[in-house]
Design a protein around this motif. Structure first.
Motif, short mmCIF file in Angstrom:
data_model
loop_
_atom_site.label_atom_id
_atom_site.label_comp_id
_atom_site.label_asym_id
_atom_site.label_seq_id
_atom_site.Cartn_x
_atom_site.Cartn_y
_atom_site.Cartn_z
N UNK A 179 -4.28 3.69 -11.38
CA UNK A 179 -4.45 3.57 -9.96
C UNK A 179 -5.88 3.89 -9.58
N UNK A 180 -6.51 2.93 -8.89
CA UNK A 180 -7.85 3.19 -8.34
C UNK A 180 -7.61 4.06 -7.12
N UNK A 181 -7.82 5.35 -7.29
CA UNK A 181 -7.47 6.30 -6.22
C UNK A 181 -8.48 6.32 -5.09
N UNK A 182 -9.62 5.66 -5.31
CA UNK A 182 -10.69 5.74 -4.31
C UNK A 182 -10.85 4.45 -3.50
N UNK A 183 -10.05 3.41 -3.77
CA UNK A 183 -10.18 2.14 -3.05
C UNK A 183 -9.34 2.13 -1.77
N UNK A 184 -9.87 1.51 -0.72
CA UNK A 184 -9.12 1.41 0.54
C UNK A 184 -9.72 2.28 1.62
N UNK A 185 -9.42 1.93 2.87
CA UNK A 185 -10.05 2.61 4.01
C UNK A 185 -9.74 4.10 4.05
N UNK A 186 -8.54 4.49 3.69
CA UNK A 186 -8.16 5.89 3.81
C UNK A 186 -7.90 6.56 2.46
N UNK A 187 -8.60 6.06 1.44
CA UNK A 187 -8.48 6.66 0.10
C UNK A 187 -9.31 7.96 0.09
N UNK A 188 -8.96 8.93 -0.75
CA UNK A 188 -7.83 8.91 -1.68
C UNK A 188 -6.51 9.38 -1.07
N UNK A 189 -6.55 9.89 0.15
CA UNK A 189 -5.33 10.42 0.77
C UNK A 189 -4.18 9.43 0.79
N UNK A 190 -4.49 8.22 1.31
CA UNK A 190 -3.47 7.18 1.44
C UNK A 190 -2.88 6.83 0.07
N UNK A 191 -3.74 6.75 -0.94
CA UNK A 191 -3.29 6.37 -2.29
C UNK A 191 -2.35 7.44 -2.85
N UNK A 192 -2.74 8.68 -2.70
CA UNK A 192 -1.93 9.78 -3.25
C UNK A 192 -0.57 9.83 -2.54
N UNK A 193 -0.59 9.68 -1.23
CA UNK A 193 0.68 9.71 -0.50
C UNK A 193 1.55 8.49 -0.83
N UNK A 194 0.88 7.36 -1.08
CA UNK A 194 1.61 6.16 -1.51
C UNK A 194 2.28 6.39 -2.86
N UNK A 195 1.55 7.02 -3.75
CA UNK A 195 2.10 7.29 -5.08
C UNK A 195 3.29 8.25 -4.97
N UNK A 196 3.19 9.18 -4.05
CA UNK A 196 4.30 10.13 -3.85
C UNK A 196 5.57 9.39 -3.42
N UNK A 197 5.42 8.46 -2.47
CA UNK A 197 6.58 7.65 -2.05
C UNK A 197 7.13 6.87 -3.25
N UNK A 198 6.22 6.32 -4.05
CA UNK A 198 6.63 5.53 -5.21
C UNK A 198 7.38 6.38 -6.25
N UNK A 199 7.01 7.64 -6.40
CA UNK A 199 7.70 8.49 -7.40
C UNK A 199 9.18 8.62 -7.06
N UNK A 200 9.49 8.56 -5.74
CA UNK A 200 10.90 8.64 -5.34
C UNK A 200 11.63 7.34 -5.65
N UNK A 201 10.93 6.22 -5.42
CA UNK A 201 11.56 4.92 -5.63
C UNK A 201 11.67 4.55 -7.10
N UNK A 202 10.67 4.92 -7.86
CA UNK A 202 10.63 4.54 -9.28
C UNK A 202 10.41 5.81 -10.09
#
Lengths: 345, 345
Positions: A1-24
């Protein structure tokens, strides 16, 4: 995961990954980026901490407005590049980035290389339609395309439809200004001839028009990157206009507001169905590796969806499906050229 | 008026004209088509009977699926052709047809000829946006366009914006896959350079993307006929998808249905605002005469809107505006070429 890409990285990426850990729950992550920023964000989320295998440290980031060529040359230590390297080195099954699209494509091509038999990689994503979902490609990787490119996009789009949408025999349409056989420019005519000859019976639908995207006339809509990008953004813009107008409508009067309250549960369902975050996660097809591009401006939920696309592709043996489909296509092309330029295939 | 063009002609056309007589009491009509069918329809509507100057009889009709070249060759006595002839012979100020688009363009070009200084005519129409309305062209007359064509479309689109939307200095954007100066193919780059040099300060906005159409970022969106046609139909398709989903939402539960009843007056306003019939009436720009194309599948209300577009153009001296704008453009082009291919202008 490129944790630094995107307007609100790295926060948005880390929180996205957290949601994903629940789903997968079975998926593990390698996070690439600034360790000083990332570790505190990961540490305080137990579930994520357990899912993160490694944090690869780098302070270099590809800027959103950086030219692809510049990023390729001077971004060798960027979070984007090191994240792609994880796939190349077989440490990861897929890479997800919300960074600069052009740079991500240039670096992915350079590092992972184009698949044997593919002239140019393409960007694919899916759209909500009246019948479910439709895959469209190319969405912007190739501004100009010839017949060969379009045929390859069709094959890769089919493999994508099989893997992500679970379709056995996805139907294919070539985007054109009319459905009659005589419409459109030369590359479209030629691609149409080739697909008609090489695809199993009934799988190639022929030409489709702009309104067929939302109608869901076919499972896979094939077009060049210029047209695809404009169709994608036109659809997004129209959807946003409707949403805005609808909001205005319910604020129009007290009765309308009350009406909204009563209809709210149903409206929320509609909203969820057309939520652009649900369609986040465009895939780079035709590379020796899975690369998923998230919208730069998405939030954690959107990013989690992009992760979901990567998970689906990895789990369904997408690369193998594309590979064997491309081989089949090469075999099915008759020895005698079916059109003047067919020999280049 | 080509009284025989369109899915439900001549009934739809006659009823459309009747609506138009109420809106534009000063306008007079020449109806071209089968007298045996038309006269009874006109006779029983007093207001219309008074507004119809003449019924030009013919039994020949251009079929919806006829090739433009065939229609041109063998449709010399068709209602479409005779209606265009009325403009050529200065018996009418404008022609409106809901018939075959390709045939209408081919015949209009042949009969009325292209305006001096125009390489290729274009099809323009307007779209609802967040800020009001935006003109877009070309919507399908020219599948492939060079820089010169795009520049001319920009000038003609401006004149259209002035006449129909009443704007003093319409802003112009070139549709592209990104707003950065470096994006897109060569013709776009060159057209952008030329417009930047020839347009009055601030009028040329630069590149716009697909979502800028619905945002209303500019007053005039310029693109080639392939992209424009696909963007138009993609927007129409997305709008139809939303409308369908919204309808489904309100049928979802008893509460939602009740909510709809309360919000109904506001919803009807929204419906009216996005009603495709309100945007019916595409204009062929760049000809020595006003030609308005109605959707073939529209109803009387939609056809009346197309008549309204023709009335607006005729009343606002649209042809004269285009003509003087084109002359101004020719004068404003610097003697030294501003780009390699600028000399062709």
């Amino acid at each position: 995961m490129d944790a630094m890409g995107g307007d609100n990285a790295p926060n948005m990426v880390v929180r996205g990954a957290l949601i994903a850990t629940k789903r997968y729950p079975q998926v593990r992550y390698i996070m690439v980026g600034d360790r000083a920023l990332l570790e505190p964000l990961i540490e305080r989320r137990r579930r994520l901490r357990n899912a993160v295998l490694d944090v690869v440290h780098t302070e270099q980031v590809v800027r959103a407005d950086e030219k692809p060529s510049t990023a390729l040359r001077s971004g060798r230590e960027s979070s984007m590049r090191l994240a792609i390297d994880q796939v190349k080195e077989q440490k990861a099954d897929a890479v997800v980035s919300a960074g600069n699209t052009g740079a991500l494509m240039a670096m992915s091509k350079f590092v992972l290389k184009t698949m044997a038999g593919v002239d140019r990689p393409a960007i694919a994503s899916f759209f909500p339609t009246m019948r479910g979902e439709t895959v469209m490609l190319d969405l912007g990787a190739n501004v100009q395309c010839d017949a060969r490119n379009l045929v390859e996009f069709a094959v890769m789009g089919c493999a994508f439809g099989r893997s992500v949408l679970g379709l056995t025999n996805p139907t294919i349409g070539l985007l054109n200004v009319g459905s009659e056989q005589i419409k459109g420019h030369e590359a479209l005519q030629e691609a149409s001839d080739r697909l008609r000859n090489s695809m199993p019976n009934g799988q190639f639908h022929g030409f489709v028009e702009g309104d067929d995207i939302a109608k869901g006339t076919v499972d896979v809509v094939v077009t060049d990157g210029f047209t695809g990008n404009i169709a994608l953004k036109t659809a997004e813009g129209t959807a946003a206009l409707y949403t805005k107008m609808l909001r205005g409508t319910f604020k129009h009067s007290l009765l309308a507001s009350l009406g909204y309250l009563l209809a709210k549960p149903a409206m929320m369902k509609l909203r969820k169905r057309v939520d652009p975050r649900r369609y986040n996660g465009a895939v780079f097809l035709g590379l020796n590796g899975i690369v998923v591009k998230s919208h730069g401006g998405t939030d954690a939920l959107g990013f989690a969806h992009a992760i979901g696309v990567a998970v689906d592709l990895a789990q369904h043996g997408f690369l193998q499906t594309i590979k064997s489909d491309l081989e089949e296509l090469t075999e099915s092309v008759p020895a005698t050229p079916i059109a003047p330029r067919a020999a280049v295939l």
